[in-house]
Design a protein around this motif. Structure first.
Motif, PDB file in Angstrom:
ATOM      1  N   THR A   1     -11.321   2.713  14.626  1.00  0.00           N
ATOM      2  CA  THR A   1     -10.610   3.328  13.747  1.00  0.00           C
ATOM      3  C   THR A   1      -9.299   2.861  13.499  1.00  0.00           C
ATOM      4  OG1 THR A   1     -11.897   5.377  13.815  1.00  0.00           O
ATOM      5  CG2 THR A   1      -9.573   5.381  12.663  1.00  0.00           C
TER       6      THR A   1
ATOM      7  N   ALA B   1      -7.770   0.762  10.632  1.00  0.00           N
ATOM      8  CA  ALA B   1      -6.553   1.565   9.861  1.00  0.00           C
ATOM      9  C   ALA B   1      -5.424   0.498   9.955  1.00  0.00           C
ATOM     10  CB  ALA B   1      -6.081   2.944  10.375  1.00  0.00           C
TER      11      ALA B   1
ATOM     12  N   LEU C   1      -2.585   0.476   6.921  1.00  0.00           N
ATOM     13  CA  LEU C   1      -1.067   1.065   7.283  1.00  0.00           C
ATOM     14  C   LEU C   1      -0.135  -0.407   6.914  1.00  0.00           C
ATOM     15  CD1 LEU C   1      -1.497   3.395  10.392  1.00  0.00           C
ATOM     16  CD2 LEU C   1      -0.964   3.892   7.935  1.00  0.00           C
TER      17      LEU C   1
END
Length: 215
Positions: A107, A111, A115
């Motif tokens: 994850t 991510a 971000l």
């Protein structure tokens, strides 16, 4: 500082990813998962017919390989297909345990770039609002604003790339371990099916307690 507040979650994710990588690298050492010589040692005393419950429990506590071999010994008197089913069931549990935190690491790898892109978008929005207030007058200021916005994207990639590489490496290592463990379990089944040896079996060197003979 250059990337603004969107860098904060990226720094948190980078610290978390580093902690997971260090923990999994320590937990998934080959000597910890598959102690060298353990499979051969178990086959030796199992072929000798010296299978006590306490001995099997000691084996189960040594390592994931020991747990798999102990599960096979627990049902050694059943048909071979049922023993294989038990090995597969225990193997799935071992895979789940060895893959601990890897979903979190995956994850983070997914991510991180998002971000970083979010930080870039926030920076660009702030820059364009500044242009609305003051105009484009200074090209150097505009270029500096774009560079500041791209810092988040670069930081996101710095976090994501090592996390992704570690995630794939750990998955491949676990798959390799499972293949080796299944091979050891099949060899143990073959050894159990042989006629028991008449010789006494010496205690092992992997923390497996020898069976206690009845007085």
């Amino acid at each position: 500082m250059a990337g603004g507040w969107p860098m904060i979650p990226l720094l948190v994710l980078s610290a978390l990813a580093l902690a997971i990588i260090v923990e999994r690298a320590w937990a998934l050492r080959r000597a910890t998962v598959l102690p060298p010589g353990l499979g051969k040692e178990v086959r030796t005393w199992a072929a000798g017919g010296k299978l006590a419950a306490g001995h099997i429990d000691s084996l189960r506590a040594t390592s994931p390989l020991g747990e798999l071999l102990a599960a096979a010994l627990d049902v050694r008197h059943r048909p071979r297909d049922q023993v294989r089913e038990r090995i597969e069931d225990v193997g799935r549990h071992l895979v789940h345990r060895m893959e601990r935190f890897l979903n979190t690491l995956g994850t983070i790898a997914a991510a991180g770039p998002l971000l970083g892109l979010f930080g870039t978008v926030v920076g660009m929005i702030q820059m364009f609002f500044g242009i609305l207030d003051t105009g484009i007058g200074d090209v150097n200021l505009l270029a500096g604003g774009i560079g500041k916005a791209l810092v988040s994207t670069a930081a996101g990639l710095v976090v994501a790339i090592p996390a992704l590489m570690a995630h794939r490496w750990f998955r491949g290592r676990i798959a390799e371990y499972i293949v080796d463990m299944e091979s050891e379990a099949i060899q143990l089944l073959d050894a159990i099916e042989l006629p028991p040896a008449s010789a006494e079996v010496a205690p092992g060197a992997h923390g497996i307690s020898p069976p206690v003979s009845a007085s």
